[in-house]
Each structure stands twice: as C-alpha cells, then as structure tokens.
Scaffold this motif. Structure first.
Motif, PDB file in Angstrom:
ATOM      1  N   ALA B  31     -14.183 -68.856  21.236  1.00  0.00           N
ATOM      2  CA  ALA B  31     -14.053 -69.928  20.248  1.00  0.00           C
ATOM      3  C   ALA B  31     -14.086 -69.344  18.841  1.00  0.00           C
ATOM      4  CB  ALA B  31     -15.166 -70.947  20.418  1.00  0.00           C
ATOM      5  N   ALA B  32     -14.987 -68.350  18.620  1.00  0.00           N
ATOM      6  CA  ALA B  32     -15.096 -67.767  17.279  1.00  0.00           C
ATOM      7  C   ALA B  32     -13.814 -67.039  16.913  1.00  0.00           C
ATOM      8  CB  ALA B  32     -16.281 -66.815  17.223  1.00  0.00           C
ATOM      9  N   LEU B  33     -13.285 -66.263  17.856  1.00  0.00           N
ATOM     10  CA  LEU B  33     -12.058 -65.526  17.550  1.00  0.00           C
ATOM     11  C   LEU B  33     -10.886 -66.476  17.356  1.00  0.00           C
ATOM     12  CD1 LEU B  33     -12.433 -62.435  19.882  1.00  0.00           C
ATOM     13  CD2 LEU B  33     -12.830 -62.617  17.441  1.00  0.00           C
ATOM     14  N   LEU B  34     -10.863 -67.531  18.150  1.00  0.00           N
ATOM     15  CA  LEU B  34      -9.807 -68.533  18.002  1.00  0.00           C
ATOM     16  C   LEU B  34      -9.880 -69.168  16.621  1.00  0.00           C
ATOM     17  CD1 LEU B  34      -7.602 -70.147  19.607  1.00  0.00           C
ATOM     18  CD2 LEU B  34      -9.348 -71.848  20.023  1.00  0.00           C
ATOM     19  N   ALA B  35     -11.106 -69.502  16.214  1.00  0.00           N
ATOM     20  CA  ALA B  35     -11.287 -70.109  14.894  1.00  0.00           C
ATOM     21  C   ALA B  35     -10.845 -69.133  13.811  1.00  0.00           C
ATOM     22  CB  ALA B  35     -12.745 -70.498  14.688  1.00  0.00           C
ATOM     23  N   MET B  36     -11.172 -67.849  13.991  1.00  0.00           N
ATOM     24  CA  MET B  36     -10.788 -66.850  13.005  1.00  0.00           C
ATOM     25  C   MET B  36      -9.264 -66.756  12.923  1.00  0.00           C
ATOM     26  SD  MET B  36     -12.034 -62.919  12.820  1.00  0.00           S
ATOM     27  CE  MET B  36     -10.926 -62.073  13.908  1.00  0.00           C
ATOM     28  N   TRP B  37      -8.649 -66.681  14.109  1.00  0.00           N
ATOM     29  CA  TRP B  37      -7.199 -66.533  14.133  1.00  0.00           C
ATOM     30  C   TRP B  37      -6.520 -67.741  13.491  1.00  0.00           C
ATOM     31  CZ3 TRP B  37      -3.309 -69.044  17.246  1.00  0.00           C
ATOM     32  CH2 TRP B  37      -2.042 -68.470  17.093  1.00  0.00           C
ATOM     33  N   LEU B  38      -6.972 -68.936  13.857  1.00  0.00           N
ATOM     34  CA  LEU B  38      -6.332 -70.142  13.345  1.00  0.00           C
ATOM     35  C   LEU B  38      -6.497 -70.235  11.841  1.00  0.00           C
ATOM     36  CD1 LEU B  38      -7.053 -72.891  15.998  1.00  0.00           C
ATOM     37  CD2 LEU B  38      -4.854 -72.004  15.289  1.00  0.00           C
ATOM     38  N   SER B  39      -7.710 -69.891  11.348  1.00  0.00           N
ATOM     39  CA  SER B  39      -7.859 -70.043   9.892  1.00  0.00           C
ATOM     40  C   SER B  39      -7.057 -68.981   9.147  1.00  0.00           C
ATOM     41  CB  SER B  39      -9.325 -70.042   9.456  1.00  0.00           C
ATOM     42  OG  SER B  39     -10.107 -69.337  10.328  1.00  0.00           O
ATOM     43  N   ALA B  50     -15.415 -70.764   9.374  1.00  0.00           N
ATOM     44  CA  ALA B  50     -15.087 -71.364  10.665  1.00  0.00           C
ATOM     45  C   ALA B  50     -15.872 -70.673  11.779  1.00  0.00           C
ATOM     46  CB  ALA B  50     -13.592 -71.262  10.917  1.00  0.00           C
ATOM     47  N   MET B  51     -15.989 -69.322  11.673  1.00  0.00           N
ATOM     48  CA  MET B  51     -16.714 -68.587  12.715  1.00  0.00           C
ATOM     49  C   MET B  51     -18.194 -68.939  12.712  1.00  0.00           C
ATOM     50  SD  MET B  51     -14.984 -64.876  12.198  1.00  0.00           S
ATOM     51  CE  MET B  51     -15.606 -64.077  13.657  1.00  0.00           C
ATOM     52  N   ILE B  52     -18.764 -68.975  11.495  1.00  0.00           N
ATOM     53  CA  ILE B  52     -20.194 -69.318  11.392  1.00  0.00           C
ATOM     54  C   ILE B  52     -20.435 -70.687  12.009  1.00  0.00           C
ATOM     55  CG2 ILE B  52     -22.026 -69.885   9.776  1.00  0.00           C
ATOM     56  CD1 ILE B  52     -20.898 -67.835   7.889  1.00  0.00           C
ATOM     57  N   THR B  53     -19.537 -71.636  11.664  1.00  0.00           N
ATOM     58  CA  THR B  53     -19.716 -72.986  12.186  1.00  0.00           C
ATOM     59  C   THR B  53     -19.675 -72.994  13.708  1.00  0.00           C
ATOM     60  OG1 THR B  53     -18.536 -73.679  10.235  1.00  0.00           O
ATOM     61  CG2 THR B  53     -18.953 -75.338  11.890  1.00  0.00           C
ATOM     62  N   VAL B  54     -18.778 -72.205  14.274  1.00  0.00           N
ATOM     63  CA  VAL B  54     -18.717 -72.140  15.739  1.00  0.00           C
ATOM     64  C   VAL B  54     -20.079 -71.744  16.298  1.00  0.00           C
ATOM     65  CG1 VAL B  54     -17.813 -70.801  17.668  1.00  0.00           C
ATOM     66  CG2 VAL B  54     -16.267 -71.668  15.945  1.00  0.00           C
ATOM     67  N   PHE B  55     -20.685 -70.727  15.694  1.00  0.00           N
ATOM     68  CA  PHE B  55     -21.954 -70.268  16.264  1.00  0.00           C
ATOM     69  C   PHE B  55     -23.114 -71.200  15.976  1.00  0.00           C
ATOM     70  CE2 PHE B  55     -19.675 -66.241  16.475  1.00  0.00           C
ATOM     71  CZ  PHE B  55     -19.893 -65.976  17.807  1.00  0.00           C
ATOM     72  N   SER B 166     -15.446 -75.282  24.566  1.00  0.00           N
ATOM     73  CA  SER B 166     -16.544 -75.506  25.511  1.00  0.00           C
ATOM     74  C   SER B 166     -16.250 -76.674  26.430  1.00  0.00           C
ATOM     75  CB  SER B 166     -17.858 -75.694  24.782  1.00  0.00           C
ATOM     76  OG  SER B 166     -17.742 -76.730  23.880  1.00  0.00           O
ATOM     77  N   ASP B 167     -15.361 -77.539  26.007  1.00  0.00           N
ATOM     78  CA  ASP B 167     -15.051 -78.686  26.852  1.00  0.00           C
ATOM     79  C   ASP B 167     -14.067 -78.319  27.960  1.00  0.00           C
ATOM     80  OD1 ASP B 167     -15.796 -81.262  27.253  1.00  0.00           O
ATOM     81  OD2 ASP B 167     -14.044 -82.113  26.281  1.00  0.00           O
ATOM     82  N   ILE B 168     -13.166 -77.414  27.658  1.00  0.00           N
ATOM     83  CA  ILE B 168     -12.072 -77.165  28.604  1.00  0.00           C
ATOM     84  C   ILE B 168     -12.363 -76.018  29.555  1.00  0.00           C
ATOM     85  CG2 ILE B 168      -9.700 -76.362  28.747  1.00  0.00           C
ATOM     86  CD1 ILE B 168      -9.038 -78.062  26.466  1.00  0.00           C
ATOM     87  N   ILE B 169     -12.945 -74.931  29.031  1.00  0.00           N
ATOM     88  CA  ILE B 169     -13.105 -73.753  29.878  1.00  0.00           C
ATOM     89  C   ILE B 169     -14.438 -73.811  30.598  1.00  0.00           C
ATOM     90  CG2 ILE B 169     -13.174 -71.250  29.891  1.00  0.00           C
ATOM     91  CD1 ILE B 169     -11.463 -71.392  27.351  1.00  0.00           C
ATOM     92  N   PHE B 170     -14.403 -73.841  31.891  1.00  0.00           N
ATOM     93  CA  PHE B 170     -15.601 -73.917  32.736  1.00  0.00           C
ATOM     94  C   PHE B 170     -16.681 -74.808  32.121  1.00  0.00           C
ATOM     95  CE2 PHE B 170     -13.941 -69.673  33.907  1.00  0.00           C
ATOM     96  CZ  PHE B 170     -13.635 -69.970  35.206  1.00  0.00           C
ATOM     97  N   PRO B 171     -16.402 -76.071  31.933  1.00  0.00           N
ATOM     98  CA  PRO B 171     -17.431 -76.902  31.295  1.00  0.00           C
ATOM     99  C   PRO B 171     -18.639 -77.047  32.205  1.00  0.00           C
ATOM    100  CG  PRO B 171     -15.664 -78.267  32.133  1.00  0.00           C
ATOM    101  CD  PRO B 171     -15.254 -76.849  32.387  1.00  0.00           C
ATOM    102  N   ARG B 172     -19.822 -77.013  31.614  1.00  0.00           N
ATOM    103  CA  ARG B 172     -21.010 -77.391  32.395  1.00  0.00           C
ATOM    104  C   ARG B 172     -21.055 -78.896  32.328  1.00  0.00           C
ATOM    105  NH1 ARG B 172     -26.534 -74.873  31.000  1.00  0.00           N
ATOM    106  NH2 ARG B 172     -27.022 -74.920  33.191  1.00  0.00           N
TER     107      ARG B 172
END
Lengths: 66, 718
Positions: B31-39, B50-55, B166-172
């Motif tokens: 998610a962090a890398l995705l956020a980095m790439w998208l921004s 965006a990365m900080i927010t993810v964490f 977190s919703d799509i990939i192996f959600p708990r």
C-alpha cells in the motif's frame, strides 16, 4: 461537458463530481445487495464491491466526458 | 508421505500464528509503495505524506474499510479547513498563528483521547494535517490554496490506498474475527464459571480471567462498530451481537455476586452455605458436560437445553432443602438462602439467554427486538481527555515560542512532528508507554534514514530500484506493528523513516537536510513527550484518585439515572473501566489492584441497586415503604460519594430498615402472590447490598472500616 467547473472560483475537475455521485450510488447498491444476500454468492465480496465501484465510476466518467 | 503430512500441519500452524502477520506486512508495504507511485504519477510534490498516512492508518487488528476511510478523509478536510482559516487570518502574525494552531491541535487531541477507533483517528488526522498544511503555507500565503489541495490529495490518496489494499488482498474478514471472538469468550466464560465453582483457581487467576473477558467485550464492541459500516452480513446480525454482549455482561456480573455471597456464607459457616454447596456442585456438573466450549451452534443448543432443564431441577432441590434442613426456617438463614437462590436463578436465566443467543448467532432471523435499547455505553473521562488536549496545547506553544525566539530554520518540522506525536499520545491508553515507544521508534527511524540517505540512496536509479531498496526497511516497521505491544515503536519508526527520506519525483538528494530536519522533528517529539509525561502524568496519584472516584460514581449513576437502558450503561461502564485498567502498564501494582477491586465491588452493589429500583417500580407500594426503599438507595449513593465509616453504618441501618418494612408488607394478606414474588426479589437484592456492605474483606470495608478515619485519608488510600 466541460472538463472543469468552478466551485467558488476554484477550478475543480468534473470527474470529482462523478466520483462523488458514484460513491453515493455504490453505497445505495451495496445496501440493497447486502439485504438481498447477493454477497453470499460472491467469491470475494470486497473485490466485488470495489470492482462494481470502478465500473460505475468508469461508465459515469466516460459518459460525462464524452 | 508422512513427511508431507507433517509439513502440511506445520504450514497450517504457521499460517495461524505467523501467516497473518506476513500478509499484513506485505499488504502495508504494498500500500505504501502504491501510494508513493501514484503520488509521483500524479505529480504531487510530497509522496512521503501519502506513505506516512498509509502507515498511520494501517492496523492489523481490525479489518480496514473504505467507509471507515471516510472518517479519515473528513478529518483531513476539517484540518485543512482549520489551517485555511488560520493562514487567512494570521499569516502576518506568527504569535497569533501559533496560538491558533496550538488551540486547534489541542482540540483535536481532546477528540482523539475522548473518542475511540475511527473517530479518534479522524481527530488525529485533523490535527496533523492542519499543522502540516498551515506550517508550509505560512512563508507563502498566496500559494496556500494549491498547497492545501495537494496536501489533501496526498492524505486522501494514502487513506484510499491503505483502504483498498487491505480490503481486497487477503482481507481478514470482520465476520470471522467476530466468530472467533464470540467463541473464545464463550469458552473462557465457561472455564471461568467451572473453575470458580470447583475452587481450583486462585483469586489472582480468576481476576486475570475477568480481565481477559473484559478485553474481549471491548474488542467485540469495537469490531462490531467497524463491521456495522463495512459488512452487510454483520449489519444484519448487529442486534444479536449487541444482545450477546449485554447478556454476557449481565450473566457474569450475576455470577460474580453469587460467588461472593456464597464465599461470605461459607466463611461464616451458616447452614445456608452448606445446603447451597450441594446445589452448587450439581450446577458445576451440568456445566462440566456442556462447557467443553461448544464450537458449533448445535452443541450450544444442547447446552442451552441442559441449562433450562437444570432450572427445573433447581426448583425441586430448593423445595427439598427447605423441607430437610429445619434451620433454614430461621429468618436470617432464610433470607441468606433465598438471596442465593434468587441470584442462582437469575444467573441460570441469563446464562440460558446467552447460550441461546450464541447458538442462534449464525442463523438468519434477528429474533425478537428487546424492550430496552441495547447500546453499549463506553465511558471516557472527559477531564483526562481535556488534560491531554491541554498538554498538546502547551507542547505546541513551547516549541512555537522557542521557534520564534531563536529564528530556528527547522522550527516548522519540529512543530509538525510535535502535533502528530501529541495527537497520537492522546489516543493511546497508556500515555507513558506511548511516549517512550514513540521516541524509541522515531530515534531508530532517524538512524536508519541517515544510513539510507548517505549510503544507499545515491546508488539508486529509478522507481523500481527505489522501491526494492525501501521494501525491506518498510517491512521491518510493519512487522513490529503486528505485535500489539510494540505498535507505537513500529509506527514511529516507519513514519519517521518515510518522513526523513522523502522520496520525490524528481528525487532530491540532500543528506544534510535529512540530518537537520530529522533532529528538529525528533526534538519536537521528545518535547511533546516530556510535556505529556511531566504535566499531570496519567499514571500519577491524582489520576488514580480520580479514577477511583469515577468507579464509585458508577454506583451513584445506578442510584439516580433514569431506568430505561440503565443496566446496559452501567455494565458497559464497568467493563470499559476494567479494560482501561487492564491496558495500563502496572497491573500488578498495588494501587491498580485496589482499583480493580473497587470495580468488582461497584459492579456487585450497583447491579443490586438497579434491581431494587426496577422491582420497586413494578409493584404498588404504600408511601412509607417506598420512602424507606428510596432512603436506602439514597444512603448508598451518599456512601459512594464520600466514603466514611459513618456513612457505611447509616447505609446499613437504612437498608435494614427497608428490609424490615418489606417483610412486614409481605406478611399482609391483601398482597397478591405476584406482588409477594416481587417483594421477595426486592428483599433479596437489598440483602445482597447488606451482605456486601458487611463483608470486611472487600476494599469498601478496607477504606471505610475504621470509624476514626477521616474522608481525607480515605481519598488518599483509594
């Protein structure tokens, strides 16, 4: 449709409006499908939900910007 | 072949204990890398945000959801709006601007401390984004609007990436978590009941079990809250889950009262105690056979049937005991016996309800709607929340004053980190530990970031290499986050690391800037941490005293609050306080033990008071009698407001007077059997209060026992 609209003199993309409308539509659809138990027949409900959202948003966006 | 089987088993075990952690680790790094790439793709100038927010947002315990993200985006919008207001008003006035910012961050910290779960997160983000956007805009107020929009986009992007991944990939699945939670608790409760019936467990073990169950209740409540927004399946079971929680709380309190009463009776070697032991053992046997944690709804249904059958057996045994043991006809023994049986009957009724709800949990139908509104009332101390806000305010002001006085070029970094840290400190249950862990995390993130910026960064070329190099370092942080005890360390590390590294497009290599900004940010965290730890520390004596007062205040609430829904609010309050005590550091410490003991005493007496009030409302009583009953409730409230031996004696007297009045009323022939039944219940509840007050081993007796003790000393003792 114009690509941007003016909100209090700030230019916003029209797609933002489409996005908001899609969120609303998706929420309504989600409630209805939840009540009818559609999600019980779906392999991966969250993925299904996100996909539906993308479909709605893409259709709306394509229609709006045509 | 056997080797393959063993391997399979090993993998299954690993999947249960470690597997979900690694899934979370990969998910949050992704998610962090995705956020980095998208921004970078969207050409936002601070992908790190965006990365900080993810964490900040990613948590392994609860399933994350898009709807929940709405709160966070809402918080960000609120924060940006507040900073917009501040910049337009005070861009030229540093003092006023910082004052306003400190006030806003303080308010958000109050919110973060007062609410929980996602509302609390919304508040954290509101404070943090206001500080970020406002401080960056001050040197260039003309640019504010575009800056604000970019900040908002970055935070929103981070929130959305975290939510979608977190919703799509192996959600708990939350519904799975709920099922495990409910099953575990049923098993725990049965073990608890059995081991206290057989007397095999020590008091400390029993209290630890109760703690675990309290944590469990609160956990279910928070998952249920999240799931209500997310999962339509859970939404349709919501009412049942709420009922399950409330029935569980009721049953466990009743059982606790029963157990206490029995202990007292046995200690005084009353004949009632001996007779009861026999009944007690047979109950143990019934639960022994049913209690092997019925996993499926079928076995739970069988258990429910057996409990119902035991209720019939109980009635027979009571009749027999009354016939066999002549000493029971004596007034004192009889009221002892009746009270215990009444409690046992109530416990069985509640246990039956709980088991039935548990058994039908997976079924589709909602069941009858309960008469009362079953809302779980959480109980947060507004003064503690306010105090956290004051601390945040003070720390922002201190750093701001230092910034203005010294014209420090990196004051803005220090301030924004102080804002993030204080909002987070406010939201953790144990602030002392939060501060320590956050500082450790930030420090280690700082060291790793310097190492990375000097040694690795210069040889990286392109996005793929950058993400490959970042991945292991981000994964370390997420792995630490998966251990509940070290959450603050992991979050601190990874947030600081991302903030210092600041990957951007085009990449800026500025190792000196990293050191300067990092030192400032670390200083900001440390200063706000020091303020949080020294200014009225949450572990201090004042807080302990206040907490004791709050716990006792629950009895006052039980005495005077309007009756509808009161039982749930009361039970919820005690469980919430118990959970809060359990999550602080020194549970073994003497003062905390005392607070826990208070909660148990309060639970027993408050519950009995509520039953007295409920029964009194159901029956027509002559004026004098209702006056006497009201008098006993009033004096109980007075005792719990200000403890003293005098008030304790007064309460005992008024309860005894009320009991005598009820006995006289029961003797009248004009009363219908139904009325008499209610009066008998009333008598039992009052008797329970009386025995609890008389017991000289409770914390109540320990603090109000000696007649000479003044209230002042008692307050200190508590």
């Amino acid at each position: 449709m114009p690509r941007e609209f003016s909100l209090l003199d700030a230019l916003m993309p029209t797609l933002f409006l489409v996005f908001l409308a899609s969120v609303v539509l998706q929420t309504v659809l989600d409630r209805i499908m939840g009540r009818w138990g559609v999600y019980r027949h779906v392999w991966h409900p969250p993925l299904f939900r996100v996909s539906i959202f993308f479909c709605i948003f893409s259709i709306g966006g394509l229609l709006a910007l045509r | 072949m056997r080797g393959v089987l063993a391997l399979k088993q090993e993998v299954a075990v690993w999947g249960e204990t470690e597997g979900w952690r690694w899934i979370f680790v990969f998910k949050s790094a992704l998610a962090a890398l995705l956020a980095m790439w998208l921004s970078m793709r969207f050409q936002l100038d601070q992908p790190r945000l965006a990365m900080i927010t993810v964490f900040i947002v990613m948590r392994p315990q609860t399933g994350m959801i898009l709807t929940k993200s709405l709160y966070r985006i809402g918080g960000t919008v609120a924060g940006i709006t507040a900073s917009f207001l501040l910049v337009t008003l005070f861009a030229q006035e540093p003092v006023l601007f910082l004052l306003g910012l400190a006030l806003w961050v303080g308010l958000c910290t109050v919110g973060a401390a007062f609410y929980r779960d996602f509302k609390s997160y919304g508040c954290v983000l509101a404070g943090y984004s206001a500080a970020l956007a406002g401080l960056q805009a001050v040197p260039q107020p003309h640019e504010f609007f575009s800056l604000a929009v970019t900040r908002l986009s970055e935070v929103a992007l981070g929130v959305l990436c975290a939510g979608v991944v977190s919703d799509i990939i192996f959600p708990r699945r939350l519904s799975d978590q709920i099922t495990t939670n409910v099953q575990n608790r049923y098993g725990q409760f049965m073990t608890f009941v059995r081991s206290s019936l057989s007397g095999t467990a020590t008091p400390t073990e029993l209290s630890a079990m109760q703690m675990r169950m309290a944590d469990n209740v609160i956990a279910l409540e928070s998952i249920r809250n999240a799931a209500f927004l997310e999962d339509p399946e859970v939404r349709s079971r919501d009412l049942k889950l709420r009922r399950l929680n409330s029935e569980f709380m009721a049953a466990s309190t009743t059982f606790y009262s029963f157990h206490q009463l029995l202990k007292r009776l046995k200690k005084n070697a009353t004949p009632a105690g001996e007779v009861l032991s026999d009944i007690y053992d047979s109950l143990g046997q019934v639960l022994e056979t049913t209690g092997a944690s019925p996993r499926s709804s079928d076995t739970a249904r069988v258990a429910a049937r057996r409990i119902a059958a035991f209720r019939a057996v109980l009635a027979r045994k009571v009749k027999q005991a009354k016939a066999d043991v002549p000493t029971l006809s004596d007034a004192q023994n009889r009221v002892d016996f009746d009270t215990a049986i009444e409690l046992l009957r109530r416990f069985l009724h509640e246990l039956h309800g709980y088991t039935t709800t548990y058994a039908t949990l997976s079924a589709r139908e909602q069941g009858p709607k309960p008469p009362d509104d079953i809302t779980f009332a959480t109980y947060t101390d507004p003064v503690a929340a306010l105090l956290a806000g004051v601390k945040a305010f003070v720390s922002i002001l201190l750093i701001g004053a230092f910034w203005i006085a010294s014209a420090w070029p990196y004051g803005a970094s220090a301030l924004s980190f102080a804002a993030v840290a204080s909002a987070l400190f406010g939201s953790v249950p144990d602030q002392y530990r939060g501060v320590r862990h956050m500082t450790i995390g930030h420090g280690s993130g700082y060291v790793v970031a310097i190492f990375f910026a000097y040694l690795i960064m210069p040889s990286l070329d392109g996005f793929a290499l950058l993400s490959a190099a970042l991945l292991p370092l981000l994964m370390i942080g997420s792995y630490i986050i998966t251990c509940p005890r070290w959450i603050a360390i992991g979050t601190g590390y990874v947030v600081f690391f991302c903030a210092m590294l600041s990957p951007a497009n085009p990449m800026v290599f500025n190792p000196l800037g990293v050191v300067n900004e990092g030192t400032a940010a670390l200083l900001g965290t440390v200063i706000s941490g020091l303020v949080f730890m020294t200014l009225v520390p949450a572990t201090g004596a004042w807080f302990k005293r206040r907490m004791a007062g709050q716990i006792r205040g629950l009895v006052v609430m039980a005495c005077f609050d309007p009756l509808p829904g009161l039982l749930n609010r009361f039970e919820g309050g005690t469980y919430d306080l118990l959970h809060k005590l359990g999550s602080t550091r020194h549970l073994a410490d003497d003062q905390n033990q005392r607070l826990v003991a208070w909660i148990f005493t309060v639970r027993e007496i408050g519950r009995a008071v509520i039953h007295v009030r409920e029964d009194a409302a159901m029956v027509q009583m002559p004026h004098l009698l209702s006056y006497r009953v009201l008098g006993s409730i009033r004096s109980t409230a007075r005792l719990f407001r200000s403890l003293s031996a005098h008030h304790r004696e007064e309460t005992l007297d008024s309860v005894t007077i009320a009991m005598n009045a009820i006995r006289r009323e029961m003797g009248l022939d004009s009363r219908t059997p139904h009325d008499k039944e209610i009066l008998r219940r009333l008598l039992s509840s009052l008797h329970l209060i009386r025995t609890a007050l008389l017991d000289d081993e409770t914390v109540l007796a320990a603090t109000s026992g000696l007649p000479n003790q003044t209230t002042e000393e008692i307050v200190h003792a508590a």
